[in-house]
Design a protein around this motif. Structure first.
Motif: not given
Length: 550
Positions: A26-32, A319-325, A360-368
Motif C-alpha cells: 500500500l502506498d502510504v508514503g505521502k502521510w508523514p 475537511a473543506h476539500t472535495s475531489a473526484a476521479k 492538500f487537505a487540512t488536516p491530512a487524513v484519509m477519507w476512507r
C-alpha cells in the motif's frame, strides 16, 4: 460563516512483476506518520487509515490480519487500553484475526469499525455516547456494539464529529451519539446512547449508501433518492433552507435524478449520479462546491468536471476539500488546498483521490480506509482468470476476424449453457463471423473472470450476444457499461438498442437521460432518424411524465 472543527491537541514479464509488486504494498508514503514505521513493516501493510485532528493517529492491518496502531492516542482513540502516545507500532490483539471491512472516525476522535463478518467495534472519545455502549465513558479498547445490532450484518459505517451511523446488509440505518441538531434522526435533540434504527421516511426504504458531515447525516436509497437530516446552518442538507431537520427528509430538488453515492465534507455535500455527474451544496467559504465562487448554496448545484464522466467522489467531514476521479482516470480537486481556496475543479497529477487528502487537505487524513489485496496466493477465480487466452494450456481456439482466442472446453461448458449444447470433444478450431473480435473476446473473457472489459461503444454488440445466448447476468453488465457512454448525440441510438434487445434497465436509463436533456436530444440527427414506432412510444411516454408541460 461555517463553524471550524474544534481544536484537538521493459519486458512484459518485468512489467507484470512491477505491477504485482505495486499491488502487494500500500502506498502510504505521502502521510508523514508512516515515517515512524520501518520500510520492512510498511511492505506488510494491506489496509490503513490515518485519522485524528491533525492526522496524528493511524490504524493499519498487515497481510496476516494483524492490527497495529500508532500516534498521539487522543481520548484513547488508538484502542491500546491507555492514553499513552506511541511512536512504535502497537498491536491491537482484540482485533487481530478479524478482517476489517470498513472504518470511520469522529472529531474526538472516536473510531467505528466493521469486520467482514458484519460485527461493529467502537472506541475512543465518548462524551456524547458516540460509542453506542450506553455510557459516556471514554473507551480505551475496542468493544463490540451489539445492542439492537444482534443478527444484523453491518456493511458500511460513517461518523460525524460526535455521532455514529451504520448501514446493514438488509438496507437498514442505525445511529447513535450527539444529537444537538437532530443528526441521529430520532425526531428529538436528545443524545442517543445506543444504536436505534432510523425510521420515518426511511421505514420502508432500502438504503445503499450513507455519509456524515460534522453534524448531519445522509442516506441514498436503492431508487436513487437522497434523504438528509441534522444540522443545516450552511444549507448542507440541500433542502433550500437553513433550518435543522430532526428526521429524514427527501431532497426534492433531485427529483428525476438517480444518485449512486453521497460524500460529506465538514459542512458541504457532494453526490454522484448514475450519469456520472456531480451535484454539490452547503458551505462554500473555500470554494469546496466547485461553483467558481464562495457563496453557500442550499440547493443542489451542478459541478462541471471537464467533459468526462465522473466515477468517484471524495470528501471528509473533518475537511473543506472535495475531489473526484473521472472514467479516464484523471483526478480533480477543489476547495481548501493547504489553506488556500480553489473554487473550480483543478486537474491534479494524482492517480487516486486519496492523494488529494494526503497532500492538500487540512488536516491530512484519509477519507476512507485504504485497502489492497495480497497477490501472493492465487484463488481459484484468479487462477482461471490467468489462464484465459493461454495457448500453453488451451484445447480450443476461436478464429475471429483473423485472430485466435485460446480457451478451455470444459470451462466453457461449465460456464455457458450455449456451449454445453454446441461444443464437441473433437473441436479444435471454431470460426466465428457473427460478432467482432473485441466483442467475442470480451464474452469469452467474461466466462473466465465474471467481468467485462471493453469500451462502452462496443458493449452494444456484446448486449446482442448476451441476448442471443440468454446470458442474463452478462446482459446486466453490458447495460451498466453502455450507460457510461451516453451523451446527447447517442442517447436515441442507445434507447433504440435497449428496446431492440429488451434491456429494460438500460431503456429506462436512456429514457430518463433523454427527458433530462430533451431540448438538445430532439435536435440531434439520431432523433430525426428515429424509428416511427419508437418515436411514437417515446412521445407518448414523455407526455405521461410531463416532459411537455409549460
Amino acid at each position: 460563516m461555517e463553524d471550524e472543527p474544534p481544536p484537538q491537541g521493459v519486458s512484459a514479464k518485468a512489467l507484470e512483476a512491477t505491477l504485482l509488486s505495486a499491488l502487494k504494498m500500500l502506498d502510504v508514503g505521502k502521510w508523514p506518520i508512516f515515517s515512524l514505521c520501518s520500510p520492512e513493516h510498511i511492505k506488510l501493510i494491506r489496509q490503513a487509515c490515518v485519522f485524528g485532528s491533525a492526522g496524528n493517529e493511524v490504524l493499519y492491518a498487515t497481510e496476516n490480519d494483524e492490527v497495529f496502531v500508532l500516534g498521539m492516542n487522543c481520548s484513547g482513540c488508538l484502542g491500546t487500553g491507555d492514553m499513552q502516545s506511541t511512536i512504535i507500532p502497537r498491536r491491537l490483539d482484540s482485533l487481530c484475526g478479524k478482517k476489517i471491512a470498513c472504518l470511520s472516525y469522529g472529531s474526538g476522535p472516536h473510531v467505528v469499525l466493521a469486520t467482514e463478518e458484519g460485527e461493529v467495534y467502537t472506541w475512543g472519545h465518548n462524551a456524547y455516547s458516540q460509542l453506542g455502549n450506553g455510557t459516556t465513558n471514554h473507551g480505551s479498547i475496542p468493544c463490540q456494539v451489539s445492542t439492537n445490532l444482534v443478527n444484523k450484518k453491518v456493511i458500511e459505517v460513517a461518523c460525524g464529529s460526535h455521532h455514529s451511523m451504520v448501514l446493514t446488509s438488509d438496507g437498514e440505518v442505525y445511529t447513535w451519539g450527539y444529537n444537538n441538531s437532530g443528526q441521529v434522526g430520532s425526531g428529538s435533540t436528545a443524545n442517543q446512547t445506543i444504536p436505534r434504527r432510523v425510521t420515518g421516511c426511511l421505514q420502508n426504504k432500502i438504503v445503499v449508501n450513507i455519509a456524515c458531515g460534522q453534524m448531519c447525516s445522509m442516506a441514498v436509497v436503492e431508487n436513487g433518492e437522497v434523504y438528509v437530516w441534522g444540522y443545516n446552518g450552511n444549507g448542507q442538507l440541500g433542502l433550500g433552507s437553513s433550518g435543522n431537520q430532526p428526521t429524514p427528509c427527501r431532497i426534492a430538488a433531485l427529483q428525476g435524478i438517480r444518485v449512486q453515492r453521497v460524500a460529506c465534507g465538514y459542512a458541504h455535500t457532494l453526490v454522484l449520479t448514475d450519469e456520472g455527474q456531480i451535484y454539490a451544496w452547503g458551505a462554500n467559504s473555500y470554494g469546496q462546491l466547485g461553483t467558481g465562487n464562495k457563496s453557500n448554496q442550499s440547493y443542489p448545484t451542478t459541478v462541471v468536471v471537464d467533459k468526462d464522466r465522473v466515477v468517484e467522489i471524495a470528501a471528509c467531514h473533518s475537511a473543506h476539500t472535495s475531489a473526484a476521479k473521472t472514467q479516464s482516470g484523471q483526478v480533480y480537486m477543489w476547495g481548501q488546498c493547504r489553506g488556500q481556496s480553489v473554487a473550480i475543479p483543478h486537474l491534479t497529477h494524482f492517480t487516486c483521490t486519496d492523494d488529494v487528502f494526503a497532500c492538500f487537505a487540512t488536516p491530512a487524513v484519509m477519507w476512507r480506509l485504504l485497502s489492497v489485496e495480497p497477490d501472493d496466493h492465487l484463488t481459484v477465480a484468479q487462477s482461471l482468470k490467468k489462464e484465459f487466452d493461454n495457448p500453453e494450456t488451451a484445447d480450443l481456439k476461436f478464429l475471429v476476424d483473423g485472430k485466435y482466442i485460446h480457451v478451455h472446453k470444459v470451462l466453457l461448458k461449465i460456464r455457458c449453457e450455449h456451449f454445453r449444447s454446441v461444443l464437441n470433444n473433437d473441436d479444435e478450431i471454431i470460426e466465428m463471423s457473427a460478432f467482432s473480435y473485441p466483442v467475442y473476446r470480451a464474452f469469452l473473457e467474461y466466462l473466465y473472470t465474471d467481468n467485462i472489459r471493453l469500451p462502452p461503444e462496443d458493449a452494444i454488440g456484446l448486449l446482442d450476444l448476451a441476448t442471443l445466448y440468454r446470458e442474463n447476468r452478462l446482459k446486466k453488465l453490458c447495460q451498466q457499461t453502455i450507460k457510461q457512454s451516453i451523451c446527447e448525440e447517442n442517447a436515441i441510438a442507445l434507447l433504440s438498442a435497449a428496446v431492440k434487445y429488451e434491456a429494460q434497465d438500460l431503456e429506462e436509463f436512456c429514457f430518463r437521460f433523454c427527458i433530462n436533456h430533451l431540448t438538445v436530444v430532439t435536435q440531434t440527427q439520431g432523433f430525426a432518424d428515429m424509428d416511427h414506432d419508437l418515436l411514437k412510444n417515446f412521445i407518448s411516454k414523455a407526455s405521461r411524465v410531463g416532459a411537455f408541460r409549460n
